[in-house]
Write a protein that holds these residues in place. Structure first.
Motif, short mmCIF file in Angstrom:
data_model
loop_
_atom_site.label_atom_id
_atom_site.label_comp_id
_atom_site.label_asym_id
_atom_site.label_seq_id
_atom_site.Cartn_x
_atom_site.Cartn_y
_atom_site.Cartn_z
N VAL A 1 8.38 3.43 -0.58
CA VAL A 1 9.34 4.38 -0.03
C VAL A 1 10.64 4.19 -0.78
O VAL A 1 11.12 3.07 -0.92
N THR B 1 0.80 -1.22 0.00
CA THR B 1 0.00 0.00 0.00
C THR B 1 0.83 1.27 0.00
O THR B 1 0.29 2.36 -0.06
N LYS B 2 2.15 1.15 0.13
CA LYS B 2 2.99 2.34 0.05
C LYS B 2 4.36 1.96 -0.48
O LYS B 2 4.82 0.83 -0.33
N LEU C 1 7.86 9.16 -0.36
CA LEU C 1 6.83 8.20 0.03
C LEU C 1 5.63 8.39 -0.87
O LEU C 1 5.19 9.52 -1.11
N SER C 2 5.08 7.30 -1.36
CA SER C 2 3.87 7.38 -2.14
C SER C 2 2.88 6.37 -1.57
O SER C 2 3.15 5.18 -1.54
N SER C 3 1.76 6.87 -1.08
CA SER C 3 0.69 5.97 -0.66
C SER C 3 -0.03 5.48 -1.90
O SER C 3 -0.40 6.27 -2.76
N ILE C 4 -0.22 4.20 -1.97
CA ILE C 4 -0.79 3.61 -3.17
C ILE C 4 -2.07 2.91 -2.78
O ILE C 4 -2.09 1.75 -2.40
N SER C 5 -3.17 3.64 -2.85
CA SER C 5 -4.43 3.10 -2.37
C SER C 5 -5.20 2.35 -3.46
O SER C 5 -6.14 1.67 -3.18
#
Length: 67
Positions: A21, A18-19, A61-65
């Motif tokens: 880094v 889900t994220k 950081l990329s949140s990947i929902s």
């Protein structure tokens, strides 16, 4: 990866989660503010990060929902 110097160079990888880094280390130019390296991160073809490396060490950081 140790060095990515060519203009238009790239790295691809796959993961499940889900994220994401990533930590990048810039060279001496990163601190000058001139001619900075650019980074773009896409997830499933959609851009999630478009930035420049302006610090000697940068963590993104990329949140990947939507994966």
């Amino acid at each position: 990866m140790l060095w990515l110097a060519l203009s238009g160079g790239g790295v691809a990888f796959s993961f499940h989660g889900t994220k994401a880094v990533i930590t990048l280390q810039g060279d001496a130019i990163a601190s000058t503010g001139n001619n900075l390296a650019r980074i773009g991160i896409s997830v499933k073809g959609k851009p999630v990060i478009d930035d420049q490396i302006d610090q000697p060490l940068t963590t993104m950081l990329s949140s990947i929902s939507y994966i």
